[in-house]
Motif scaffolding. Structure first.
Motif, PDB file in Angstrom:
ATOM      1  N   ALA A  19      22.361  50.313  50.189  1.00  0.00           N
ATOM      2  CA  ALA A  19      22.397  48.914  50.614  1.00  0.00           C
ATOM      3  C   ALA A  19      23.397  48.090  49.817  1.00  0.00           C
ATOM      4  N   ASN A  20      23.681  48.468  48.556  1.00  0.00           N
ATOM      5  CA  ASN A  20      24.607  47.658  47.769  1.00  0.00           C
ATOM      6  C   ASN A  20      26.015  48.245  47.730  1.00  0.00           C
ATOM      7  N   THR A  21      26.272  49.341  48.460  1.00  0.00           N
ATOM      8  CA  THR A  21      27.610  49.913  48.518  1.00  0.00           C
ATOM      9  C   THR A  21      28.516  48.971  49.315  1.00  0.00           C
ATOM     10  N   CYS A  22      29.744  48.862  48.871  1.00  0.00           N
ATOM     11  CA  CYS A  22      30.676  47.940  49.524  1.00  0.00           C
ATOM     12  C   CYS A  22      30.946  48.357  50.973  1.00  0.00           C
ATOM     13  N   PRO A  23      30.927  47.417  51.900  1.00  0.00           N
ATOM     14  CA  PRO A  23      31.189  47.723  53.311  1.00  0.00           C
ATOM     15  C   PRO A  23      32.603  48.254  53.584  1.00  0.00           C
ATOM     16  N   CYS A  24      33.543  48.078  52.641  1.00  0.00           N
ATOM     17  CA  CYS A  24      34.926  48.494  52.881  1.00  0.00           C
ATOM     18  C   CYS A  24      35.103  50.002  52.923  1.00  0.00           C
ATOM     19  N   GLY A  25      34.064  50.752  52.545  1.00  0.00           N
ATOM     20  CA  GLY A  25      34.138  52.203  52.622  1.00  0.00           C
ATOM     21  C   GLY A  25      34.364  52.890  51.291  1.00  0.00           C
ATOM     22  N   LEU A  26      34.720  52.176  50.254  1.00  0.00           N
ATOM     23  CA  LEU A  26      34.882  52.796  48.944  1.00  0.00           C
ATOM     24  C   LEU A  26      33.506  52.966  48.306  1.00  0.00           C
ATOM     25  N   PRO A  27      33.337  53.984  47.472  1.00  0.00           N
ATOM     26  CA  PRO A  27      32.004  54.300  46.938  1.00  0.00           C
ATOM     27  C   PRO A  27      31.598  53.463  45.721  1.00  0.00           C
ATOM     28  N   GLN A  28      31.824  52.175  45.775  1.00  0.00           N
ATOM     29  CA  GLN A  28      31.455  51.278  44.684  1.00  0.00           C
ATOM     30  C   GLN A  28      30.478  50.235  45.199  1.00  0.00           C
ATOM     31  N   ALA A  29      29.777  49.616  44.274  1.00  0.00           N
ATOM     32  CA  ALA A  29      28.912  48.497  44.636  1.00  0.00           C
ATOM     33  C   ALA A  29      29.791  47.327  45.081  1.00  0.00           C
ATOM     34  N   TYR A  30      29.297  46.536  46.005  1.00  0.00           N
ATOM     35  CA  TYR A  30      30.037  45.384  46.528  1.00  0.00           C
ATOM     36  C   TYR A  30      30.575  44.496  45.400  1.00  0.00           C
ATOM     37  N   GLU A  31      29.738  44.191  44.415  1.00  0.00           N
ATOM     38  CA  GLU A  31      30.135  43.273  43.340  1.00  0.00           C
ATOM     39  C   GLU A  31      31.322  43.807  42.547  1.00  0.00           C
ATOM     40  N   ALA A  32      31.405  45.128  42.350  1.00  0.00           N
ATOM     41  CA  ALA A  32      32.487  45.737  41.583  1.00  0.00           C
ATOM     42  C   ALA A  32      33.711  46.028  42.447  1.00  0.00           C
ATOM     43  N   CYS A  33      33.558  45.924  43.743  1.00  0.00           N
ATOM     44  CA  CYS A  33      34.641  46.244  44.678  1.00  0.00           C
ATOM     45  C   CYS A  33      35.166  44.942  45.288  1.00  0.00           C
ATOM     46  N   CYS A  34      34.918  44.698  46.541  1.00  0.00           N
ATOM     47  CA  CYS A  34      35.444  43.514  47.227  1.00  0.00           C
ATOM     48  C   CYS A  34      34.788  42.211  46.784  1.00  0.00           C
ATOM     49  N   GLY A  35      33.576  42.273  46.277  1.00  0.00           N
ATOM     50  CA  GLY A  35      32.883  41.062  45.835  1.00  0.00           C
ATOM     51  C   GLY A  35      33.653  40.292  44.784  1.00  0.00           C
ATOM     52  N   ARG A  36      34.341  40.996  43.882  1.00  0.00           N
ATOM     53  CA  ARG A  36      35.114  40.303  42.835  1.00  0.00           C
ATOM     54  C   ARG A  36      36.312  39.572  43.423  1.00  0.00           C
ATOM     55  N   PHE A  37      36.861  40.070  44.528  1.00  0.00           N
ATOM     56  CA  PHE A  37      37.956  39.363  45.199  1.00  0.00           C
ATOM     57  C   PHE A  37      37.407  38.154  45.954  1.00  0.00           C
ATOM     58  N   HIS A  38      36.274  38.345  46.633  1.00  0.00           N
ATOM     59  CA  HIS A  38      35.666  37.246  47.390  1.00  0.00           C
ATOM     60  C   HIS A  38      35.283  36.082  46.483  1.00  0.00           C
ATOM     61  N   SER A  39      34.786  36.392  45.291  1.00  0.00           N
ATOM     62  CA  SER A  39      34.359  35.337  44.360  1.00  0.00           C
ATOM     63  C   SER A  39      35.526  34.665  43.656  1.00  0.00           C
ATOM     64  N   GLY A  40      36.708  35.277  43.702  1.00  0.00           N
ATOM     65  CA  GLY A  40      37.859  34.735  42.993  1.00  0.00           C
ATOM     66  C   GLY A  40      37.983  35.242  41.574  1.00  0.00           C
ATOM     67  N   ALA A  41      37.096  36.156  41.148  1.00  0.00           N
ATOM     68  CA  ALA A  41      37.145  36.702  39.791  1.00  0.00           C
ATOM     69  C   ALA A  41      38.361  37.594  39.582  1.00  0.00           C
ATOM     70  N   ALA A  42      38.905  38.140  40.678  1.00  0.00           N
ATOM     71  CA  ALA A  42      40.086  39.006  40.609  1.00  0.00           C
ATOM     72  C   ALA A  42      40.854  38.855  41.916  1.00  0.00           C
ATOM     73  N   ALA A  43      42.113  39.281  41.890  1.00  0.00           N
ATOM     74  CA  ALA A  43      42.948  39.273  43.095  1.00  0.00           C
ATOM     75  C   ALA A  43      43.199  40.716  43.507  1.00  0.00           C
ATOM     76  N   ALA A  44      43.270  40.962  44.791  1.00  0.00           N
ATOM     77  CA  ALA A  44      43.523  42.311  45.295  1.00  0.00           C
ATOM     78  C   ALA A  44      44.887  42.789  44.786  1.00  0.00           C
ATOM     79  N   PRO A  45      44.945  43.957  44.117  1.00  0.00           N
ATOM     80  CA  PRO A  45      46.193  44.422  43.514  1.00  0.00           C
ATOM     81  C   PRO A  45      47.169  45.069  44.485  1.00  0.00           C
ATOM     82  N   THR A  46      46.706  45.450  45.670  1.00  0.00           N
ATOM     83  CA  THR A  46      47.562  46.112  46.659  1.00  0.00           C
ATOM     84  C   THR A  46      47.265  45.548  48.047  1.00  0.00           C
ATOM     85  N   ALA A  47      48.181  45.811  48.975  1.00  0.00           N
ATOM     86  CA  ALA A  47      47.956  45.388  50.358  1.00  0.00           C
ATOM     87  C   ALA A  47      46.714  46.078  50.930  1.00  0.00           C
ATOM     88  N   GLU A  48      46.520  47.361  50.603  1.00  0.00           N
ATOM     89  CA  GLU A  48      45.333  48.062  51.106  1.00  0.00           C
ATOM     90  C   GLU A  48      44.055  47.445  50.555  1.00  0.00           C
TER      91      GLU A  48
END
Length: 129
Positions: free
Chosen positions: A8-37
């Protein structure tokens, strides 16, 4: 072939990380996506989560719509990255081809991205035949 069960907490983007450690940090503004992918994956995740503010914030001002309304009945079910071209920290532009599945079908897009003030933004996409 069935897809593996995701927690339930795996990121919906398909990578095997928790949402907060994956896309969640970009959504919150804590980090910026490092690549176009990474940006494309985070934008897919934003569609899944209904995060309109993030979608608009990561859309190039030249092509960004004045407003965006998501269909509350849309259920995204998976993302498959089919290919990438450029789009690293060393490139000014990049493309990502992907297939996003939803209940009842899928969307196949070749998306274009640009770096703007050091951050990746979505420019536009086309739908290959």
């Amino acid at each position: 072939m069935s897809s593996p069960r995701r927690s339930a907490n795996t990121c919906p983007c398909g990578l095997p990380q928790a949402y907060e450690a994956c896309c969640g940090r970009f959504h919150s503004g804590a980090a910026a996506a490092p690549t176009a992918e990474a940006l494309m994956r985070s934008r897919y995740c934003a569609f899944v989560k209904g995060d309109v503010a993030y979608l608009l914030r990561t859309w190039h001002p030249r092509t960004r719509p004045g407003r965006l309304e998501l269909d509350p009945g849309m259920r995204w079910t998976g993302l498959e990255v089919l290919g990438t071209s450029e789009g690293s920290a060393f490139h000014p532009t990049g493309t990502v081809e992907f297939r996003a599945s939803y209940r009842g079908g899928s969307l196949h897009e070749l998306s274009r991205f640009e770096r703007m003030d050091g951050a990746w933004v979505y420019v536009d996409g086309e739908f290959p035949a």
